[in-house]
Write a protein that holds these residues in place. Structure first.
Motif, PDB file in Angstrom:
ATOM      1  N   THR A 312      38.439  35.744  52.225  1.00 16.57           N
ATOM      2  CA  THR A 312      38.484  35.987  50.753  1.00 16.57           C
ATOM      3  C   THR A 312      39.633  35.470  50.163  1.00 16.57           C
ATOM      4  O   THR A 312      40.704  35.458  50.333  1.00 16.57           O
ATOM      5  N   SER A 313      39.182  34.762  48.761  1.00 14.54           N
ATOM      6  CA  SER A 313      40.188  34.199  48.055  1.00 14.54           C
ATOM      7  C   SER A 313      39.853  34.599  46.476  1.00 14.54           C
ATOM      8  O   SER A 313      38.689  34.691  46.110  1.00 14.54           O
ATOM      9  N   ARG A 314      41.040  34.913  45.829  1.00 17.56           N
ATOM     10  CA  ARG A 314      40.946  35.518  44.492  1.00 17.56           C
ATOM     11  C   ARG A 314      42.069  34.580  43.647  1.00 17.56           C
ATOM     12  O   ARG A 314      42.854  34.641  44.092  1.00 17.56           O
ATOM     13  N   GLU A 315      41.350  34.089  42.649  1.00 10.97           N
ATOM     14  CA  GLU A 315      42.443  33.213  41.840  1.00 10.97           C
ATOM     15  C   GLU A 315      42.423  33.383  40.289  1.00 10.97           C
ATOM     16  O   GLU A 315      41.250  33.309  39.704  1.00 10.97           O
ATOM     17  N   LEU A 316      43.474  33.588  39.766  1.00 10.65           N
ATOM     18  CA  LEU A 316      43.438  34.031  38.345  1.00 10.65           C
ATOM     19  C   LEU A 316      44.594  33.281  37.436  1.00 10.65           C
ATOM     20  O   LEU A 316      45.904  33.413  37.866  1.00 10.65           O
ATOM     21  N   TYR A 317      44.469  32.070  36.765  1.00 11.45           N
ATOM     22  CA  TYR A 317      45.481  31.331  36.195  1.00 11.45           C
ATOM     23  C   TYR A 317      45.133  31.405  34.620  1.00 11.45           C
ATOM     24  O   TYR A 317      44.036  31.315  34.099  1.00 11.45           O
ATOM     25  N   LYS A 318      46.419  31.823  33.934  1.00  8.16           N
ATOM     26  CA  LYS A 318      46.105  31.898  32.475  1.00  8.16           C
ATOM     27  C   LYS A 318      47.062  30.975  31.778  1.00  8.16           C
ATOM     28  O   LYS A 318      48.391  30.841  32.173  1.00  8.16           O
ATOM     29  N   GLY A 319      46.792  30.102  30.748  1.00  7.53           N
ATOM     30  CA  GLY A 319      47.757  29.468  29.993  1.00  7.53           C
ATOM     31  C   GLY A 319      47.731  29.846  28.600  1.00  7.53           C
ATOM     32  O   GLY A 319      46.830  30.126  28.014  1.00  7.53           O
ATOM     33  N   VAL A 320      49.055  29.679  27.867  1.00  8.21           N
ATOM     34  CA  VAL A 320      49.046  29.906  26.846  1.00  8.21           C
ATOM     35  C   VAL A 320      49.959  28.534  26.268  1.00  8.21           C
ATOM     36  O   VAL A 320      51.002  28.473  26.596  1.00  8.21           O
TER      37      VAL A 320
END
Lengths: 443, 255
Positions: A312-320
């Motif tokens: 299982t892989s979960r990825e969350l990237y956020k940019g401001v």
């Protein structure tokens, strides 16, 4: 190869022979091969898929010299507390890539746990390290990994025996202290988590504001069956500095790894995370927050290789992104043949705070197996003007309204930092960063 | 309290308000009724300070030039708009949002800011009014709220912020009878001698629960009829089209 690239390599080549003194034959050979590789292939250009959005040109133009242990500047434990934080566990400090024994904050660790400098291990038990230290170079190298392999002499070495839990986070602080001339450091760290072990590793990268230097770091993490490791990285280098890093992770059966990357500093930074899920039932979570502003360029390439079934892989990237800043997310997921029942999801969201802010987001899915579940999504947008008006109509001033909404966007990532002392430190860093962008964050 | 004189509002070339005149005194409640597209929601948005409109004319609020004020200045001066479509704001807690808003207003009024504990006590009291339970306060602003919950949340904000001038934009739309009763009860409980209310609605049914002092009918960006509460009944009987015909027939008959 360009003139600047040749000159760059030429300057660093003077140091290769000095670094072979006490070391085993295989290491000398590996270093030579790695240096040879860079000398022949040179540096990546935008024609290389993986470097499409990040130009290394500005880095090659700087007349860098390699750092050496003699150039260590005096720092105090108090200064490290202030600039890097104290998260309650053992803390190792590296200055320009070299372990600084005088700044060690030791803590009592469970029996058999080894937390020390790589340099000391290289002398004592070098043979064990050969397959590890050569791995990132043998596997899809690029110029910076090769240079690190050729020139790294020190970094952290963490070894956790089977079924051992380290309660407090192990904090690795990398301080760059340029002094007169621009220096390049090549810290190389290894984390070996035995079967069923548990640990939290925090990497902090800091430097004096305005200093020009290059950090070229490689960190390898190997998780045996059932190991659970969380890795935090807080990159707050000088905004005139450059930061190129690779976090290379290999996971055994049923192991669980989480990476949290917070990228705030550097003129150009590229923090690459590569994870190989190589046995059944492994799980990985990759989180990232990047906040480029002014002229900053922050690149976040990730590769997750599903090489075994039921992972299982979960990825969350956020940019401001503010000012003329540029954020890059390049998320590659490879599902190898036979990796049945793979469950992968990837999300990238970006908030642009200015007209000239820029984001490149690229999900890349290569699915070579049947019966898999892969979801991905990417979004780039500005603050919701309806929401800004709603808040203003309730008496919240415009700047504060923008602050509330921006902070709300970021807070999802902050909420995922599970080390409380680290989270409150990062919360303050993010709030003051937003305040400098003219975005007011209320307490 | 509120004087609107020859108010025009445009988006591009589209003139939505074409000379609205209205006067509202403290303690009064006026209803504005009109068909879709008549400009009634635009009037509400313009009064709250929405910047998407090109506005001309004059609006005096307590003798001050309302149109010269920013939305937040209007809010702290006591103007409140209950939105027709309350905005969902993920990541901003409802409690934090309302406390921030109240403290902005208290600051303007020279009062001490309330901390989270004091605010919670105050909010608990007000929540009874609109029959909301405490779980709403720990959720993100309007996120995942049903239509009725969103409208109740608007009335709750009005109760907490205690405005002098409250504009309710179609607070009744999308509500079932029970929710309508709750909302109307909340509005009635908030009527006061020193507070004026402007209730904008499409349907007469809200006026079964809320009795206005005056009713205005808006059509094509202009107030075409004004009268007492009976006007709403007339409207119910003839419909908007019928009323206009009825009105023009009358205006021809008068001279």
């Amino acid at each position: 190869m360009s003139d600047s690239a040749s000159a760059f390599i030429q300057r660093l080549s003077r140091l290769v022979p000095q670094r072979n003194g006490l070391h085993p034959v295989w290491l000398k050979g590996l270093r030579r091969a790695a240096f040879q590789w860079v000398s022949e292939r040179g540096f990546p250009t935008p024609k290389d898929e993986a470097w499409k959005y990040t130009s290394v040109g500005p880095i090659l133009k700087v007349p860098f010299e390699s750092a050496s242990p003699e150039k260590i500047r005096r720092l105090s434990t108090w200064a490290i507390d202030q600039f890097a934080g104290d998260f309650g566990g053992e803390r190792l400090v590296f200055v320009n890539g070299y372990f600084a024994p005088g700044l060690l904050s030791p803590k009592k660790l469970p029996k058999g746990v080894k937390v020390t400098s790589l340099a000391s291990v290289l002398v004592e038990e070098a043979e064990v390290l050969e397959p590890l230290l050569s791995h990132p170079f043998r596997e899809q190298p690029h110029a910076f990994t090769a240079l690190n392999t050729a020139l790294a002499e020190d970094g952290a070495f963490v070894q956790i025996p089977a079924n051992t839990t380290i309660e407090e986070p192990i904090h690795l602080v990398f301080v760059s202290s340029a002094g007169g001339s621009p220096l390049v450091s090549h810290p190389r760290s290894l984390v070996l988590a035995g079967a069923g072990s548990r640990a939290v590793i925090v990497e902090t990268h800091i430097g004096l504001a305005g200093n020009v230097y290059l950090t070229n770091a490689v960190t390898e993490v190997v998780l045996d069956e059932g190991a659970v490791v969380e890795h935090y990285k807080v990159q707050s280098e000088s905004e005139a500095a450059f930061h190129i890093a690779l976090l290379d992770v290999r996971q055994g059966r049923g192991s669980c790894f989480a990476s949290h990357s917070v990228a705030l500093g550097s003129s150009i930074a590229r923090h690459e995370v590569k994870v190989r899920l190589q046995a059944e039932g492994a799980e990985v979570t990759l989180d990232g927050l990047y906040m480029p502003r002014r002229e900053q360029h922050l690149d976040n390439p990730t590769t997750i290789e599903h090489a075994a079934p039921h992972c299982t892989s979960r990825e969350l990237y956020k940019g401001v992104v503010d000012g003329r800043g540029r954020g890059v997310f390049d998320g590659r997921i490879v599902v190898h043949p036979g990796a049945l029942k793979t469950d992968a999801s990837q999300t990238n969201k970006n908030l642009l705070l200015s007209e000239s802010a820029q984001v490149d987001t690229r999900p890349r899915l290569e699915i070579l197996a049947d019966d898999v579940k892969c979801a991905h999504g990417a979004a780039v947008g500005q603050l919701d003007e309806d929401a800004v008006f709603y808040l203003r109509s309730r008496g919240v001033p415009r700047q504060a309204a923008r602050g509330m909404l921006t902070y709300a966007f970021v807070s999802e990532m902050l909420g995922r930092l599970r080390v409380e002392t680290l989270r409150s430190r990062v919360e303050k860093m993010v709030a003051s960063r937003l305040a400098e962008s003219g975005v007011e964050v209320l307490a | 309290m509120l004087q609107i004189k020859n108010l025009h509002a445009k988006v591009g070339d589209n003139e939505i308000l074409q000379g609205v005149n209205l006067e509202l005194k403290a303690g009064e409640m006026h209803a504005i009724m009109g068909p879709n597209g008549s400009g009634k929601s635009t009037l509400a948005q313009v009064l709250a300070g929405r910047e998407t409109y090109n506005v001309t004319g004059e609006v005096l609020y307590e003798g001050k030039d309302l149109l010269a004020m920013s939305p937040e200045e209007r809010a702290v001066a006591g103007v409140f708009l209950a939105f027709q479509y309350p905005v969902e704001i993920p990541g901003v807690g409802n409690l934090y949002f309302m406390r921030t808003a109240l403290n902005a207003i208290r600051k303007q009024r020279g009062l001490d800011e309330l901390d989270a504990i004091d605010f919670l006590d105050l909010a608990k009291e007000k929540m009874k009014l609109v029959e909301m339970d405490q779980s709403f306060m720990s959720r993100s602003v309007n996120e995942g709220f049903s239509g009725g919950e969103k409208k109740r949340n608007e009335i709750l904000q009005m109760a907490v912020l205690e405005p002098k001038l409250a504009i309710l934009d179609e607070t009744d739309s999308g509500l079932d009878i029970d929710a309508l009763r709750v909302v109307a009860h909340g509005v009635n409980a908030l009527r006061r001698k020193d507070r004026a209310m402007l209730v904008i609605t499409h349907y007469q049914r809200l006026l079964d629960y809320i009795v206005p002092d005056r009713v205005h009918v808006i059509a094509n960006g202009r107030i075409v009829r004004s009268g007492g509460k009976d006007l709403a009944v007339e409207l119910e009987k003839y419909g908007y089209v019928g009323l206009e015909q009825h009105a023009s027939a009358r205006s021809i008959a008068v001279p």
